[in-house]
Write an enzyme that holds these catalytic residues in place. Structure first.
Site, mmCIF file in Angstrom:
data_model
loop_
_atom_site.group_PDB
_atom_site.id
_atom_site.type_symbol
_atom_site.label_atom_id
_atom_site.label_comp_id
_atom_site.label_asym_id
_atom_site.label_seq_id
_atom_site.Cartn_x
_atom_site.Cartn_y
_atom_site.Cartn_z
ATOM 1 N N TYR A 139 0.836 -1.203 0.000
ATOM 2 C CA TYR A 139 0.000 0.000 0.000
ATOM 3 C C TYR A 139 0.879 1.265 0.000
ATOM 4 O O TYR A 139 0.760 2.130 -0.868
ATOM 5 C CB TYR A 139 -0.944 -0.005 1.215
ATOM 6 C CG TYR A 139 -1.625 1.321 1.431
ATOM 7 C CD1 TYR A 139 -2.418 1.870 0.425
ATOM 8 C CD2 TYR A 139 -1.467 2.038 2.629
ATOM 9 C CE1 TYR A 139 -3.042 3.108 0.603
ATOM 10 C CE2 TYR A 139 -2.084 3.259 2.812
ATOM 11 C CZ TYR A 139 -2.863 3.788 1.805
ATOM 12 O OH TYR A 139 -3.462 5.012 1.980
ATOM 13 N N LYS A 143 1.609 4.098 -3.180
ATOM 14 C CA LYS A 143 1.414 5.553 -3.073
ATOM 15 C C LYS A 143 2.722 6.291 -3.380
ATOM 16 O O LYS A 143 2.726 7.328 -4.043
ATOM 17 C CB LYS A 143 0.910 5.914 -1.665
ATOM 18 C CG LYS A 143 -0.517 5.467 -1.394
ATOM 19 C CD LYS A 143 -1.490 6.358 -2.151
ATOM 20 C CE LYS A 143 -2.929 6.000 -1.878
ATOM 21 N NZ LYS A 143 -3.881 6.920 -2.519
#
Ligand code: UDP
Length: 321
Positions: A139, A143
């Site tokens: 995750y 990003k």
């Protein structure tokens, strides 16, 4: 007109509710985790995927978009470890398609929802934007990859952008019309409040042996309306050409342990929680607290709500829903 991608989600819908006061807003959302009912009725709603070239072409041709705010992402650390493909597909590949189609239509202002998870396990009391980025899960990495893409696109294509690295978003709109609704819910404050409402038997505290004063993890909780305001400040800086590129942390600058959050929820609701202490959840850093000095200095934004108001606004919303 401003395009808000993911405007039917928790944070996106709070931003839209504020933004429609001053701008014409187009929301693009595939409703995979969002809800149409959260989208303010003053916004134009388009259902579709941000990775779908045809829909993007339609949106950018039909509406005169001056900036894009991008909230749509998969955002659960645990899930990202189990299914990294989903994270690189939804968060990186689809965002690349969005950016490419923006540029094709000469839209060059972009606000990106990033995360404290880009820092990994920082070894400081207050994390500022100069801290190294060493994400420890897919995750956070997904990003950070987009952050790198933005940097390169800015240099090569003149993209103007603001990256906002959120700490722990929580709370609900003051109207109690919209709030945090994830299915399934994994976040601490809504889980505690659902339990105190009688919707869950108990709550679990994930780990009591962290290197913190009470042994539980410390996080910096920030009200979702404060997050929404920060986006509006960032948008104005881009629209007025005051900012070319910038990266800001968004937090309160004050950390609360899991136990302190439970205490606050008990205080606000006047109810007693039934708590079990379990093992650590994989991927949780002991402490994540933001320094938001940079955005205060440069855009004059600072968080207005403290933990008690965050919990009480969330509780109002939970009682209504
Ligand atoms: N947490 C917990 N029990 C829960 C949910 C979360 O103890 O049922 C802890 C979690 O381990 C973390 C903190 O609460 O230390 C905040 O977790 P959350 O999932 O809300 O946000 P995150 O920090 O993962 O973005």
């Amino acid at each position: 007109m401003i395009l808000v991608v993911g405007g039917a989600g928790y944070i996106g819908s709070h931003l839209v509710k504020e933004l429609v006061k001053t701008e014409t807003v187009v929301v693009l959302d595939n409703l995979s985790t969002g809800f149409k009912s959260l989208v303010d009725s003053k916004a134009i709603f388009v259902e579709g995927n941000l990775g779908d070239e045809n829909i993007l072409h339609e949106v950018f041709t039909k509406y005169s978009i001056s900036a894009v705010m991008h909230f749509a992402a998969s955002s659960l650390v645990g899930e990202s470890v189990e299914d990294p493909f989903k994270y690189y597909q939804n968060n990186v590949a689809a965002t690349l398609t969005l950016l490419n189609n923006m540029l094709k239509h000469n839209v060059k202002k972009f606000i990106f929802s990033s995360t404290a998870a880009t820092y990994g396990i920082p070894d400081v009391e207050l994390i500022d934007e100069e801290q190294p980025t060493n994400p420890i899960n897919p995750y956070g990495r997904s990003k950070l990859m987009v952050e790198h893409i933005l940097e390169d696109f800015s240099k090569s294509y003149g993209l103007q952008y603001v990256v906002l690295r959120y700490f722990n978003a929580a709370g609900a709109h003051i109207s109690a019309e919209i709030g945090e609704n994830h299915v399934p819910e994994t976040h601490l404050i809504p889980i505690i409040l659902q339990h105190l409402q009688g919707k869950r038997e108990k709550i679990s505290v994930f780990g009591t042996d962290y290197d913190t004063p009470d042994g539980t993890c410390i996080r910096d909780y920030i009200h979702v309306t404060d997050l929404a305001q920060a986006h509006i400040y960032a948008l104005n800086a881009l629209l007025e050409n005051k900012t070319q590129t910038a990266t800001y942390n968004l937090g309160n600058g004050k950390g609360y342990s899991v136990k302190e959050v439970i205490d606050m929820c008990e205080k606000v609701t006047g109810r007693k929680a039934s708590v079990e202490y379990t093992d650590r959840r994989p991927g949780d850093p002991a402490r994540l607290v933001a320094s938001s000095e940079k955005i205060l200095r440069e855009l004059r934004w600072k968080a207005e709500y403290r933990l008690e108001q965050i919990v009480s606004s969330a509780w109002e919303w939970h009682l209504k829903n």
